[in-house]
Design an enzyme around this catalytic site. Structure first.
Site, PDB file in Angstrom:
ATOM      1  N   GLY A 105      41.433  15.644  28.584  1.00 25.76           N
ATOM      2  CA  GLY A 105      40.173  16.270  28.162  1.00 25.76           C
ATOM      3  C   GLY A 105      38.985  15.592  28.802  1.00 25.76           C
ATOM      4  O   GLY A 105      38.876  14.372  28.822  1.00 25.76           O
ATOM      5  N   LYS A 146      41.200  21.345  31.542  1.00 24.18           N
ATOM      6  CA  LYS A 146      41.583  22.720  31.894  1.00 24.18           C
ATOM      7  C   LYS A 146      40.569  23.404  32.801  1.00 24.18           C
ATOM      8  O   LYS A 146      40.898  24.409  33.424  1.00 24.18           O
ATOM      9  CB  LYS A 146      41.923  23.554  30.661  1.00 24.18           C
ATOM     10  CG  LYS A 146      40.800  23.992  29.787  1.00 24.18           C
ATOM     11  CD  LYS A 146      41.340  24.968  28.718  1.00 24.18           C
ATOM     12  CE  LYS A 146      40.422  24.954  27.511  1.00 24.18           C
ATOM     13  NZ  LYS A 146      40.894  25.829  26.433  1.00 24.18           N
ATOM     14  N   GLU A 174      20.822  25.665  15.680  1.00 20.42           N
ATOM     15  CA  GLU A 174      20.292  25.623  17.051  1.00 20.42           C
ATOM     16  C   GLU A 174      20.470  26.966  17.754  1.00 20.42           C
ATOM     17  O   GLU A 174      19.586  27.418  18.479  1.00 20.42           O
ATOM     18  CB  GLU A 174      20.969  24.498  17.845  1.00 20.42           C
ATOM     19  CG  GLU A 174      20.594  23.107  17.319  1.00 20.42           C
ATOM     20  CD  GLU A 174      20.752  22.019  18.371  1.00 20.42           C
ATOM     21  OE1 GLU A 174      21.797  21.979  19.030  1.00 20.42           O
ATOM     22  OE2 GLU A 174      19.802  21.227  18.538  1.00 20.42           O
TER      23      GLU A 174
END
Lengths: 409, 409
Positions: free
Chosen positions: A10, A38, A169
């Site tokens: 990751g 990925k 947000e």
């Protein structure tokens, strides 16, 4: 002696910071580091609310991994992790299998649906470049679709489930964006609705003092945001949401920001998890497998008071720094350094030029808070890519002119 | 004496030119002119292929009617025509009823589906500002949708039914646009397909000489367009098209440009129609109701050789000029002037910097033809709005920067 093998899974905040720090600390020959992700880019999750709403280009929320890592020290593999085998010290990827001596798991989060029926199928989540490009297009598509018949007012209703950090947000940006779309599509702004549904009795990120929450909600209401607090979403359908109070809101767009859980690969690999997250030791390692470090949204770090810290970018970045250092110490046989979270505060954006937050103990709001928010963003870009990255993503950034490539004169 | 009442239905090429010419010829007190249109803008149908593909802003394809008409001479009503009652000399609008002494019908065309099942439901047509904004968004939405899973390759297949004028011009733009979207969405261009299906054995507008057709098809093929000629569309489904040869093409986007017919209100009103169009006399009036002038796509004008002229913008504009003059002559009791079509040629765009066509008898192609195309567009803008309109829609035109309103720096 063969060099040790470190595999980082990751390239989110935890993973990429681990990699970047590690490449500064190590000599290429002492350890073989592989980073798996990925996509071939890292993205700033905390910036995704803007491209999702369409108020900033998604290019400003991502950086090519090749620009961040030194490929002589770190081998990058673009692939998807299929399975972690901690007993065998192996990771199965889509097209190869890696073995490791030390593993860093920074595989991020997944949407927590709390079992709400239809949510996975009909709600969109702000969690990747692909998802925010989709959300941005979906929003505009609804305006275009509405204008085909001018009958389906539900296409102009935007429901956001969750009024925490991401929800707030995003809603702030959306409220800025929709009037622009009204002009582009000749739509009466009075027809547009933004409804922010939240199960808890207050909106805005948890932990903000009451007066800042009031201030923030007032800013949002002035932009036309409707709040439905203390209201759960009972079900999502293709054409709207059913609320806990029995009301059905017809809506063409449902965004879910109500919660996340750790990546399900950890549970599948046999780690003890709570909502997909693994509680880590003082050195951010699994209690079960001390050769596995876990960072970011996949990990649970306990405060000295025995409470889990909330998962966010700030802690993930600090975890990355600590993990890189402890990997080095592990390799060199030195004592590890315990992780100590240095909480600097929280600032939530409320759209253009508005924010609220806490810096350590100081309350900030309005334009000043919005400026602080930018400084926080710039600080992170500086950490991972130095001045050039700040320059490119914040100063001479990509403008939203995708279609301009073919504008003719 | 009460002034005569003239009602003009539709502000397409025929209607708007009639109105603009009429306001120059008449004195305000001798006639009461009402122009009815469902939008408060006129749009250039021949320009719609660009905003549909996303290669130009839709603002450059439309003009506010208030900018074109002199409101002291022409009363503009934004409304939808529900019914024409030629016996009673009335027009029923969505919210009022108008009476007239003379009527001009310029209500344009509708999609001709030739009874193909599913076409109305699943195919999009390039026929209004609303439809092209939708098509543009739909195309980009398909890229965004594809990237959510990277599994549905059919989202990257674009089928255009009909390779005549509109189909060809749209396909040319689309072939320019898709590589841009591939970059924006990180999509391998090799996965994208543009398939232009045409029932007749040749592509490009009918009447072009063989060598120009060959040239044009070669230009398009180099851009990646696949042709399926002599191939009918048998059925449209939500996920693709079934061809006459039995092949099913899975596709996320189906655009139909295979044919148009006159506005169905004429048939409903009792006019004798062929494919919705009314054959008109030498003065462009209905044979049944000589107080009704019919222009543009609603009318059939016969050539001296007894063949119907193809309906297009060029003839509609000339019809508008003739109708305005004949309305004046009618009001003043002068003999009418028969309509004589002055065919100037046809130029079809093939995307950026490429076109093919005929000017009177001279063949044109390539960059020169593309330039001629611009001159034709400019000429029309000049006709309806003078130099300022050419300036605003072609020189200092609206750039495709919709999202820029909120770009921050």
């Amino acid at each position: 002696m063969k060099p040790a093998k470190v595999v980082i899974l990751g390239a989110g905040y935890g993973g990429i910071v681990t990699a970047i720090r590690l490449q500064k600390l190590i000599r290429a020959e002492e350890v073989k580091v592989t980073l798996v992700n990925k996509h071939d880019y890292h993205y700033m999750t905390t910036h995704l609310h803007m491209p999702a709403a369409g108020t900033d280009h998604h290019e400003n929320a991502r950086v090519a991994i090749s620009e961040l890592i030194n490929e002589r020290k770190i081998h990058f593999v673009k692939s998807t992790v299929q399975q972690i085998l901690p007993e065998e010290k192996k990771v199965i990827l889509a097209d190869e299998t890696l073995t490791y001596d030390y593993l860093v798991v920074g595989l991020g989060s997944e949407t927590e649906t709390f079992g709400i029926p239809g949510l996975r199928e009909h709600a969109m989540s702000i969690n990747s470049i692909n998802s925010v490009r989709f959300i941005r297009q979906h929003i505009e598509y609804m305006f275009a679709k509405y204008k085909l018949t001018s009958k389906h007012k539900e296409y102009l209703t935007f429901v956001v489930g969750g009024a925490g950090f991401t929800g707030t947000e995003f809603v702030g940006e959306l409220a800025d964006r929709l009037p622009v779309l009204c002009r582009t599509y000749d739509v009466d702004p009075a027809l547009v609705q933004i409804i922010n549904v939240e199960a808890s009795p207050t909106a805005l990120p948890p932990g903000l003092p009451h007066d800042l929450v009031e201030y923030g909600m007032e800013v949002m209401r002035r932009k036309g945001v409707q709040y439905k607090l203390s209201t759960a979403i009972k079900a999502c359908e293709s054409d709207g949401v059913l609320l806990g109070d029995g009301q059905f809101i017809p809506a063409g767009t449902i965004i879910w920001s109500g919660g996340v859980r750790g990546n399900s690969l950890l549970q599948q690999a046999g780690f003890d998890v709570q909502r997909g997250r693994v509680r880590v030791d003082d050195y951010l390692r699994s209690f079960q497998y001390p050769d596995v470090f876990i960072t970011g949204d996949c990990s649970i770090v306990m405060s000295p008071e025995g409470m889990p810290y909330p998962a966010n970018a700030q802690i993930a970045v600090q975890q990355g720094c600590n993990t890189a250092r402890n990997l080095l110490y592990t390799l060199r046989g030195k004592p590890l350094r315990p992780f100590a979270y240095d909480y600097k505060g929280t600032v939530a954006s409320l759209g253009r030029g508005e924010a609220v937050g806490i810096l350590k103990v100081k309350k900030v709001k309005g334009k000043f808070a919005a400026l602080i928010k930018k400084v926080i963003d710039a600080r992170y870009l500086f950490l991972i890519g130095g001045i050039p990255l700040v320059w490119r993503k914040m100063i001479f950034k990509q403008k939203i002119t995708t279609r301009n490539h073919h504008v003719r004169s």
